[in-house]
Design a protein around this motif. Structure first.
Motif, short mmCIF file in Angstrom:
data_model
loop_
_atom_site.label_atom_id
_atom_site.label_comp_id
_atom_site.label_asym_id
_atom_site.label_seq_id
_atom_site.Cartn_x
_atom_site.Cartn_y
_atom_site.Cartn_z
N GLU A 1 0.82 -1.21 0.00
CA GLU A 1 0.00 0.00 0.00
C GLU A 1 0.86 1.26 0.00
O GLU A 1 0.51 2.27 -0.62
CB GLU A 1 -0.89 0.02 1.24
N THR B 1 -2.75 0.53 -8.09
CA THR B 1 -3.57 -0.63 -7.71
C THR B 1 -4.04 -1.36 -8.96
O THR B 1 -4.01 -0.83 -10.06
CB THR B 1 -4.77 -0.15 -6.90
N GLN C 1 4.67 -3.20 -6.61
CA GLN C 1 3.27 -3.42 -6.24
C GLN C 1 3.14 -4.59 -5.29
O GLN C 1 2.26 -4.59 -4.41
CB GLN C 1 2.43 -3.68 -7.49
#
Length: 364
Positions: A37, A364, A133
């Protein structure tokens, strides 16, 4: 569903980051995959980027991740007490957890220690850094579950705040009523102010330069009683004045590359006091360092590298309590592709801009 590949920023040479798509591995019973995140930008990220740390390459930088468990083996889930969908903060160090050093509680000094973000792509499965990611969590990882309702950019402060608790409180054993001088008002200096205030320090003094005016203002908001601009004030005389000539019980040195504060710390600390050195200097010698002051004042000098679980836990408890305006310390969110800009902004290499605490937010 976890994708087949992850976007990552890979360091291939000093001052060179490349965008790559890398395969995400299957996990085993004792490992996991983390969807990142946010990844905090650390001062050592700049040193790694510049090649000062001489880390192997190619490598994915980033060792301050907070994220969501996307896949986890049964053994890892039992050992860590987390499952798919949980948010975790990831400790930087990977240690054996079985040698005498580890079993003695000093696992961050393990002879077989590895550090996330310093392990090259050639060590399978390669996803050892948080400029990505997704990230691989090895069996010997230590994670801490965190409140998912916190904004990621605040949750990721667990690392610098953990350093504050370990460097300014745990290592020097700061006591209620102690006077502490913190040299450097960057994110870890401010974290040290917060930790010292939580520990009940009686007087907190922070030094910085004229360019640090904003940071020194934040230091006072977070609990510093006094701040000193070392370029426009005589810090030695000012600290003597503020301590009634006694000196500080504890001095914590967290400046980057500057060597003068190390020498000057000997004058700031009281006889019998403690100095904690945590600011990396690029292996430069300290000019005019008078070791006799250590002898005659019986000064204790301790080094500080990294954070251990007790510091992380205190930091996470503080963040989750939502009792301080930590958002004032967080100045920048950067896209993952702008990792170099994030590093250079922290290093004051971007004209007209400077960050205090910042992080990368992967797509995302």
């Amino acid at each position: 569903m976890i994708p087949a590949k992850t976007f990552a920023m890979v360091q291939t040479a000093p001052r060179t980051l490349e965008m790559r798509d890398l395969p995400i591995p299957d996990i085993e019973a004792d490992s996991a995959i983390l969807r990142i995140e946010a990844c905090g930008i650390c001062g050592s990220d700049y040193e790694q980027f510049e090649g000062v740390l001489k880390t192997p390459m190619p490598v994915i930088p980033g060792h301050e991740p907070v994220g969501i468990i996307e896949a986890i083996g049964d053994k890892a889930a039992r050992r860590w007490g987390v499952d798919v969908g949980d948010r975790v903060a990831v400790e930087t160090m990977l240690s054996c957890h079985s040698c005498d050093t580890c079993l003695g509680g000093r696992y961050h000094l393990c002879a077989d220690r590895q550090i996330y973000s310093y392990i090259p792509l050639s060590n399978m499965p390669g996803l050892w850094g948080a400029y990505a990611q997704y990230m691989y969590l090895a069996p010997n990882t230590i994670v801490h579950k965190m409140d998912k309702t916190l904004p990621p950019e605040l949750a990721v402060m667990f690392n610098p705040l953990g350093a504050g608790f370990r460097w300014a409180v745990e290592i020097p054993q700061t006591q209620v009523g102690d006077t502490i001088v913190i040299l450097g008002p960057g994110q870890r200096g401010l974290a040290s102010v917060i930790a010292a205030r939580q520990a009940g320090a009686g007087k907190i003094i922070v030094t910085g330069m004229a360019a640090d005016a904003r940071k020194l203002d934040l230091a006072r908001i977070f609990g510093a009683h006094h701040t000193i601009d070392v370029q426009n004030e005589n810090a030695i005389e000012r600290i003597k004045e503020l301590t009634g000539g006694r000196g500080a019980d504890v001095v914590v040195e967290v400046t980057s590359y500057a060597t003068d504060p190390v020498r000057e710390a000997l004058s700031y600390v009281r006889p019998g006091g403690t100095i904690v050195l945590a600011g990396v200097k690029g292996f430069k010698p300290i000019p005019d360092f008078v070791s006799d002051l250590i002898v005659f004042k019986e000064i204790t000098i301790k080094g500080a590298i990294g954070v251990t679980s007790s510091g992380y836990r205190k930091a996470i408890d503080l963040i989750e309590a939502r009792s301080l305006p930590l958002e004032l310390m967080h100045t920048h969110d950067f896209e993952l592709k702008d990792a170099e800009l994030a590093i250079r902004t922290l290093a004051r290499q971007v004209t007209g801009d400077e960050s205090i605490h910042s992080c990368l937010i992967p797509p995302t």
